[in-house]
Design an enzyme around this catalytic site. Structure first.
Site, PDB file in Angstrom:
ATOM      1  N   SER A   4       0.778  -1.087   0.001  1.00 27.98           N
ATOM      2  CA  SER A   4       0.124  -0.106  -0.176  1.00 27.98           C
ATOM      3  C   SER A   4       0.915   1.240   0.037  1.00 27.98           C
ATOM      4  O   SER A   4       1.936   1.214   0.729  1.00 27.98           O
ATOM      5  CB  SER A   4      -1.046  -0.080   1.248  1.00 27.98           C
ATOM      6  OG  SER A   4      -0.146  -0.331   2.271  1.00 27.98           O
ATOM      7  N   GLY A  47      -0.067   4.422   0.195  1.00 23.64           N
ATOM      8  CA  GLY A  47      -0.780   5.799   0.535  1.00 23.64           C
ATOM      9  C   GLY A  47      -1.683   6.351  -0.662  1.00 23.64           C
ATOM     10  O   GLY A  47      -2.378   5.730  -1.206  1.00 23.64           O
ATOM     11  N   GLY A  91      -2.001   4.825  -4.111  1.00 21.55           N
ATOM     12  CA  GLY A  91      -2.810   3.643  -4.248  1.00 21.55           C
ATOM     13  C   GLY A  91      -2.001   2.265  -3.837  1.00 21.55           C
ATOM     14  O   GLY A  91      -1.435   2.401  -2.798  1.00 21.55           O
ATOM     15  N   ASP A 117      -6.181  -1.402   7.443  1.00 27.72           N
ATOM     16  CA  ASP A 117      -6.944  -2.578   7.679  1.00 27.72           C
ATOM     17  C   ASP A 117      -8.298  -2.740   7.007  1.00 27.72           C
ATOM     18  O   ASP A 117      -8.595  -3.889   6.669  1.00 27.72           O
ATOM     19  CB  ASP A 117      -7.487  -2.274   9.124  1.00 27.72           C
ATOM     20  CG  ASP A 117      -6.345  -2.081  10.315  1.00 27.72           C
ATOM     21  OD1 ASP A 117      -5.298  -2.622  10.056  1.00 27.72           O
ATOM     22  OD2 ASP A 117      -6.645  -1.174  11.411  1.00 27.72           O
TER      23      ASP A 117
END
Lengths: 312, 312
Positions: free
Chosen positions: A218, A220, A223, A250
């Site tokens: 991931s 931020g 994407g 999460d």
């Protein structure tokens, strides 16, 4: 129906205190106390349960703080089956003291957990997992846990035919890859720090070489990128959102686990993950827009999928 | 053997965090967590139990924090009979963050308790009290409690033949005197503030006129003064001690309750209190020398009685 089993090795009772103006080395009267069940795997379970998906939680829970956590979770998310392993050590608390200026955090350390407790947790997971189920492993390990217990747990779970999705960092990320986790989901900092790679794709290659089935990193507002033997797929939102990034990772894990759990066994796992990547970006974005980790607006999440750009 | 029944209407789970250097509006990692059963009546019970005296605790307890408090008390002082009234509201916590400079306190408010809970508490006390027993009432009341519930409880307890010793302040001090408490034990500030008197003896006269049997006012390093229909007796240590005054008042209450519980029914109550005043000063002094409220060195307390000066 397949189940997602969410493991939080180091859960926390999250407490928020509101005070007029927090003063150092003085007596502060707390105006208002809020308590929430905390821990990354608990957030994953809550996001899935809010969609009506079959989901169970696992991890170590102890003492009065542990009882309070379990009681609050039953209240907020009655659909989650709670299968905690009870330990003597009291569950850690995190305290956020919010005043008119900002937030002061006090984070308790996770108390040590013994080998017999790890064995009981592994047994509880193994007894509940069925082929096609997904086990997510989220967040830090309790004090004193070495890589061997995590690796053993991953191997036992995989031997039941369930898939393992690990959202861990540091040594535990490398251990999960070495033990053959089906998916690992580090963020950019975590993958670079653990592998020592100079860019994310190089880091993904290193983790795949260690033995995991796929990597979702991931990034931020850039994407997410999925890497596996079949190549790379990346996805990102068509705009940058402002909000609270806590819980966004999460929500992404929840979406990926959901995609894996729904995929037909004849489907390639890379294909399922690649399709789930759109949801992962959209659900993360919905989490950024939500003030509270573990809670996303389902309609907003569905709407956001139309704003996700995919690049193979 | 008569029993001392220690009521803490608003107990607390006392938590101490050690941090390197507490920072405002930042994330602080807690190095070490200690938990203790807290509340003034709990301290009274612990001092008495350490002497082997028959003692029971009462009050409202709820949630995981309440369970932890009860568990810790059973561990530290197994001789205390715990007769808490369980309520849905979680027991308040106090957090002391200790760094190398000083202590930062965060005090949760006591959660509100309903009329049915007060009725259950009064019933639990009434069912356990026998003639000659002593009931101590220590510290603040939970949110929303009015004077009527405290007055009703004092009358019910006295109707069993037990004596009531109230260590309360503000409105609750006046209520206890009005309801005919056998003894009230304010400190200097508390008696002047509640009565509006200009000196302690005048305040004692006002409280006696309201209906209590005797008043013991604690005056810090000036010792204590007992006032009743029979006149005044004062006692003080022959020197000034430096230390931690937290818990000194609770040790004095323990000594006074002990004296009342041991006194023969034919003995005048004023005589018993006057004799117990020496222990009250000595036990308070031992509490000042102890780093922890609710724990005093029994040998030191016995030794200190020889250093108490009494003036009739």
């Amino acid at each position: 129906m397949t189940t997602v089993h969410c493991l939080t090795p180091n859960p926390a009772l999250d407490i928020t205190y509101r005070v007029a103006s927090m003063r150092l080395h003085a007596v502060n009267r707390v105006r208002d106390v809020e308590q929430r069940p905390g821990g990354k795997g608990v957030n994953v379970a809550r996001v899935l349960s809010a969609r009506g998906a079959p989901v169970a939680t696992y991890g170590f829970l102890g003492g009065g703080a542990g009882d309070t956590l379990a009681g609050l979770l039953a209240e907020h998310a009655p659909g989650i089956v709670q299968r905690w392993t009870r330990v003597p050590a009291e569950t850690r608390r995190t305290i956020a003291v919010v005043d008119e200026t900002d937030t002061t955090m006090l984070n308790e350390p996770g108390r040590p957990v013994g080998p017999a407790d790890w064995a009981a947790l592994t047994e509880a997971l193994a007894a509940s997992c069925a082929p096609g189920d997904v086990v997510t492993i989220s967040g830090s390990l309790p004090q004193g846990a070495d890589g061997a217990v995590l690796a053993g747990l991953i191997r036992v779970v995989r031997s039941t035919g369930a898939a393992v999705l690990a959202d861990t960092s540091g040594e535990a990320l490398l251990t999960a890859a070495d033990a053959g986790a089906d998916v690992v989901k580090p963020n950019r900092d975590e993958i670079l720090e653990a592998t020592g790679a100079s860019d994310v794709r190089e880091g993904i290659g290193q983790l795949l070489a260690r033995g995991c089935g796929a990597v979702v990193a991931s990034l931020g507002s850039d994407g997410m990128i999925l890497g596996g033997a079949e190549g790379f797929v990346s996805a990102r939102l068509n705009r940058i959102l402002r909000g609270n990034p806590t819980g966004a990772g999460d929500a992404a894990v929840a979406a990926l686990a959901h995609g894996l759990a729904l995929a037909s066994p004849s489907h390639s796992r890379f294909g399922a993950l690649s399709a789930a990547l759109v949801d992962a970006v959209a659900w993360s974005a919905a989490a950024v827009l939500s003030p509270v980790a573990g809670e996303i607006d389902q309609a907003e999440a569905a709407q956001l999928t139309f704003d996700v750009l995919v690049q193979e």
